[in-house]
Scaffold this active site. Sequence first.
Site, mmCIF file in Angstrom:
data_model
loop_
_atom_site.group_PDB
_atom_site.id
_atom_site.type_symbol
_atom_site.label_atom_id
_atom_site.label_comp_id
_atom_site.label_asym_id
_atom_site.label_seq_id
_atom_site.Cartn_x
_atom_site.Cartn_y
_atom_site.Cartn_z
ATOM 1 N NE ARG A 215 3.651 -1.468 -0.140
ATOM 2 C CZ ARG A 215 2.852 -1.101 -1.128
ATOM 3 N NH1 ARG A 215 3.350 -0.545 -2.213
ATOM 4 N NH2 ARG A 215 1.543 -1.252 -1.009
ATOM 5 N N GLY A 216 6.534 -2.143 3.945
ATOM 6 C CA GLY A 216 5.540 -2.091 5.026
ATOM 7 C C GLY A 216 5.786 -3.094 6.135
ATOM 8 N N GLY A 288 -0.984 -8.916 1.579
ATOM 9 C CA GLY A 288 -2.395 -8.549 1.716
ATOM 10 C C GLY A 288 -2.682 -7.255 0.998
ATOM 11 C CB ALA A 296 -24.623 -0.082 -1.809
ATOM 12 C CE1 TYR A 352 -7.070 -5.992 4.494
ATOM 13 C CE2 TYR A 352 -8.190 -5.175 6.459
ATOM 14 C CZ TYR A 352 -7.024 -5.539 5.800
ATOM 15 O OH TYR A 352 -5.815 -5.456 6.462
#
Length: 446
Positions: A215-216, A288, A296, A352
Amino acid sequence: MADAYTRFVRSAPGALIAKRTGLPRPARLLRREDRPEPVLGPVVVLGDSAGADQVARLLLSWGADVRRRFEELPRVGSVIAVLDEVSAPDQLGPILLPLSGAMRSLAPGARVVTISRPATGEDPSRDAARGAVEGFVRSLAHEMRGGATANGILAADGVALDAPAVIGALRFFLSSRSAFVTGQFLEVASEAGTLTEDQQQPLAGRTALVTGAARGIGAAIARTLAADGAQLVVLDVPAAGTELARLANELRAVPLQLDVTSGGAGRRLVQFLREKSLTLDVVVLNAGITRDKMFANMTPDRWDPVIAVNITSQLSLMEALLEAGDALGDQPRVVSLASTSGIAGNRGQTNYAASKAGVMAFVDALSLRLADAGGTANAVAPGFIETEMTARMPALNREIARRVNSLQQGGLPADVAEAISFLSSAEAGGIQGQTLRVCGQNIVGR
Ligand code: NAI
């Protein structure tokens, strides 16, 4: 399809409101289906070096309507400024300033491309002039309107302006394939590569693997590479098997269900290629994921999978393909997916951005390993692209992310695919270890 805001400001009442209030009015970008011709004419070639003459002759051989000055042309399609011999900053004005008067005559979707040389650290005056070209192009790109773009080619000293990758990069920047690429530079380090005869099918006879293809952006890459003539192996996780099978049927591609993070994934890929008697000419490392969280609150269950899918799997797949000895064809092309987050950093994306910055360093190192075999490794860094990944963003963040680039809109998966197809071509052999941004000149990062 345009987003809701863009549809509104393109309607008659919306256009009026946007004009009165100064709201952004994104232009309709012309892509390959809208503008099939390779060069938008007339083309004005600026500069008086032997290289400028060579470029003008090249454009003539493509059948373009080539001029050497603006001569009050009512409309200009493309401008190529050849600055390969500048040796001091005061030499730029006489070549570039004629374009100033022609800016309002640029056609919708016009192209400005500079061809110059990279700074080398050998000559302060020459380096200043060469460096200045970059500042010029990046600023000009911010001023372009109507979907017009400005990009640059940096041909290393000793690389002729008719080297395959200079011609390939010029073709890419001039064409509608680079619709969402602006304010960027491609450096041509060598004369490696082979000119492509058949521009309709530049990847004919090549076999390409695309990971995360179900997809994408991955599916768009597979479709574009197939349209450009490649035979495809499309890979995705077993859970995406149905979508993968559908795509494979559509493209007559070979599907492979494989989690790239699973133990022995590289070995299984090599075994699969042997069973199917396939060697890969092109490897697109696209799979990905994101697991955003402020640092944090970052936990291993968010950090580890992002590192594993986005970078570690790329290292191990390439290691297995290189070690196999028979898995890669001659002059292989590897293109990996980075992100503008990896360049500029992004709040909530330490994991990321770390993985994507890792990708950029990885292709640089990998390109050195592939160079002996005439191979290349490069990365493409998309900015905001309209996909399921970005559709999940909070609405306000999404709307802001879409607008903060020179083209004032999100890109399409096909825009990323076009850049990957170019970097996968035989022509791009002189482009090594680079990251090309496909981001409409997002204001973050360089
Ligand atoms: P997506 O989430 O729509 O598609 C990713 C594909 O990768 C899916 O089909 C998924 O099943 C597959 N995948 C995930 N983990 C896998 C694994 N372990 N093994 C095999 N396949 C796996 O994502 P999208 O938006 O298409 O992104 C594609 C690439 O582009 C990613 O590397 C992403 O980081 C990058 N990118 C995307 C941007 C965007 O705006 N959408 C911006 C910058 C980079």
